[in-house]
Write a protein that holds these residues in place. Structure first.
Motif, PDB file in Angstrom:
ATOM      1  N   GLU A   5     -75.350 -42.173 -30.201  1.00 42.44           N
ATOM      2  CA  GLU A   5     -76.075 -41.224 -30.928  1.00 42.44           C
ATOM      3  C   GLU A   5     -75.580 -40.610 -32.251  1.00 42.44           C
ATOM      4  N   ILE A   6     -74.175 -40.453 -32.374  1.00 40.13           N
ATOM      5  CA  ILE A   6     -73.553 -40.191 -33.468  1.00 40.13           C
ATOM      6  C   ILE A   6     -73.805 -41.146 -34.644  1.00 40.13           C
ATOM      7  N   THR A   7     -73.319 -42.366 -34.239  1.00 38.19           N
ATOM      8  CA  THR A   7     -73.436 -43.511 -35.479  1.00 38.19           C
ATOM      9  C   THR A   7     -74.829 -43.600 -36.141  1.00 38.19           C
ATOM     10  N   ARG A   8     -75.869 -43.442 -35.203  1.00 39.17           N
ATOM     11  CA  ARG A   8     -77.188 -43.327 -35.473  1.00 39.17           C
ATOM     12  C   ARG A   8     -77.556 -42.489 -36.768  1.00 39.17           C
ATOM     13  N   VAL A   9     -76.988 -41.152 -36.580  1.00 37.55           N
ATOM     14  CA  VAL A   9     -77.000 -40.243 -37.405  1.00 37.55           C
ATOM     15  C   VAL A   9     -76.456 -40.465 -38.667  1.00 37.55           C
ATOM     16  N   LEU A  10     -75.169 -40.826 -38.380  1.00 37.21           N
ATOM     17  CA  LEU A  10     -74.432 -41.322 -39.639  1.00 37.21           C
ATOM     18  C   LEU A  10     -75.258 -42.593 -40.532  1.00 37.21           C
ATOM     19  N   SER A  11     -75.605 -43.544 -39.666  1.00 31.01           N
ATOM     20  CA  SER A  11     -76.555 -44.604 -40.374  1.00 31.01           C
ATOM     21  C   SER A  11     -77.540 -44.211 -41.213  1.00 31.01           C
ATOM     22  N   VAL A  17     -69.009 -46.722 -41.028  1.00 29.65           N
ATOM     23  CA  VAL A  17     -68.037 -46.306 -40.378  1.00 29.65           C
ATOM     24  C   VAL A  17     -66.853 -47.263 -40.592  1.00 29.65           C
ATOM     25  N   HIS A  18     -65.590 -46.586 -40.943  1.00 29.16           N
ATOM     26  CA  HIS A  18     -64.571 -47.458 -41.423  1.00 29.16           C
ATOM     27  C   HIS A  18     -63.466 -47.650 -40.122  1.00 29.16           C
ATOM     28  N   ASP A  19     -63.341 -46.594 -39.171  1.00 28.33           N
ATOM     29  CA  ASP A  19     -62.363 -46.619 -38.050  1.00 28.33           C
ATOM     30  C   ASP A  19     -63.128 -45.759 -37.013  1.00 28.33           C
ATOM     31  N   ILE A  20     -62.802 -46.185 -35.986  1.00 25.72           N
ATOM     32  CA  ILE A  20     -63.028 -45.505 -34.507  1.00 25.72           C
ATOM     33  C   ILE A  20     -61.726 -45.250 -33.604  1.00 25.72           C
ATOM     34  N   SER A  21     -61.619 -44.202 -33.152  1.00 24.95           N
ATOM     35  CA  SER A  21     -60.398 -43.778 -32.442  1.00 24.95           C
ATOM     36  C   SER A  21     -60.752 -43.199 -30.990  1.00 24.95           C
ATOM     37  N   GLN A  22     -60.500 -43.422 -29.791  1.00 22.41           N
ATOM     38  CA  GLN A  22     -60.729 -42.951 -28.664  1.00 22.41           C
ATOM     39  C   GLN A  22     -59.668 -42.680 -27.764  1.00 22.41           C
ATOM     40  N   ARG A  23     -59.487 -41.504 -27.377  1.00 16.18           N
ATOM     41  CA  ARG A  23     -58.528 -41.215 -26.499  1.00 16.18           C
ATOM     42  C   ARG A  23     -58.968 -40.053 -25.302  1.00 16.18           C
ATOM     43  N   ILE A  24     -58.244 -40.027 -24.502  1.00 19.90           N
ATOM     44  CA  ILE A  24     -58.318 -38.957 -23.180  1.00 19.90           C
ATOM     45  C   ILE A  24     -57.280 -37.970 -23.660  1.00 19.90           C
ATOM     46  N   ILE A  25     -57.167 -36.591 -23.934  1.00 21.67           N
ATOM     47  CA  ILE A  25     -56.462 -35.901 -23.955  1.00 21.67           C
ATOM     48  C   ILE A  25     -56.668 -34.766 -22.892  1.00 21.67           C
ATOM     49  N   ASP A  26     -55.787 -34.452 -22.237  1.00 20.67           N
ATOM     50  CA  ASP A  26     -56.037 -33.294 -21.128  1.00 20.67           C
ATOM     51  C   ASP A  26     -57.191 -33.235 -20.433  1.00 20.67           C
ATOM     52  N   ASP A  27     -57.688 -34.524 -19.793  1.00 14.26           N
ATOM     53  CA  ASP A  27     -58.999 -34.716 -19.129  1.00 14.26           C
ATOM     54  C   ASP A  27     -60.375 -34.623 -20.215  1.00 14.26           C
ATOM     55  N   PHE A  28     -59.883 -34.687 -21.532  1.00 10.67           N
ATOM     56  CA  PHE A  28     -61.082 -34.495 -22.569  1.00 10.67           C
ATOM     57  C   PHE A  28     -61.138 -35.879 -23.226  1.00 10.67           C
ATOM     58  N   LEU A  33     -63.952 -40.627 -35.904  1.00  8.81           N
ATOM     59  CA  LEU A  33     -64.367 -41.498 -36.816  1.00  8.81           C
ATOM     60  C   LEU A  33     -63.904 -41.182 -38.167  1.00  8.81           C
ATOM     61  N   THR A  34     -63.568 -42.382 -38.923  1.00  6.16           N
ATOM     62  CA  THR A  34     -63.340 -42.162 -40.201  1.00  6.16           C
ATOM     63  C   THR A  34     -64.527 -42.720 -41.102  1.00  6.16           C
ATOM     64  N   VAL A  35     -65.250 -42.101 -41.778  1.00  5.01           N
ATOM     65  CA  VAL A  35     -66.657 -42.330 -42.299  1.00  5.01           C
ATOM     66  C   VAL A  35     -66.574 -42.307 -43.819  1.00  5.01           C
ATOM     67  N   GLU A  36     -67.358 -43.239 -44.670  1.00  5.14           N
ATOM     68  CA  GLU A  36     -67.502 -43.303 -45.771  1.00  5.14           C
ATOM     69  C   GLU A  36     -68.926 -42.776 -46.132  1.00  5.14           C
ATOM     70  N   PHE A  37     -68.689 -41.746 -46.699  1.00  9.16           N
ATOM     71  CA  PHE A  37     -69.948 -40.882 -47.141  1.00  9.16           C
ATOM     72  C   PHE A  37     -70.529 -41.212 -48.309  1.00  9.16           C
TER      73      PHE A  37
END
Length: 75
Positions: A5-11, A17-28, A33-37
């Motif tokens: 959903e997010i990358t569709r809007v960005l496109s 999109v230059h970089d994507i990082s995904q993590r779980i922190i405190d169950d969240f 995303l690092t994006v060139e505008f």
């Protein structure tokens, strides 16, 4: 999913999109995303569109310009 959903809007806004990082922190789940505008794009409009995505019990999007990070991490 959320990433699609997010990358569709960005496109649609002409972003790359230059970089994507995904993590779980405190169950969240955190997705960063690092994006060139595109120079001719409207950052405020894209920020508002992205931050209106998701919902109260779904997910939240927070958009920050890289100038904020450069300012925060100055030595």
């Amino acid at each position: 999913g959320v990433l699609a959903e997010i990358t569709r809007v960005l496109s649609e806004a002409g972003c790359n999109v230059h970089d994507i990082s995904q993590r779980i922190i405190d169950d969240f789940f955190h997705l960063i995303l690092t994006v060139e505008f595109p120079p001719a794009g409207n950052f405020g409009e894209l920020k508002q569109t992205l931050e209106c995505m998701g919902g109260k019990d779904d997910y939240a999007v927070h958009v920050v310009h890289d100038r904020v990070f450069h300012f925060m991490h100055r030595i």
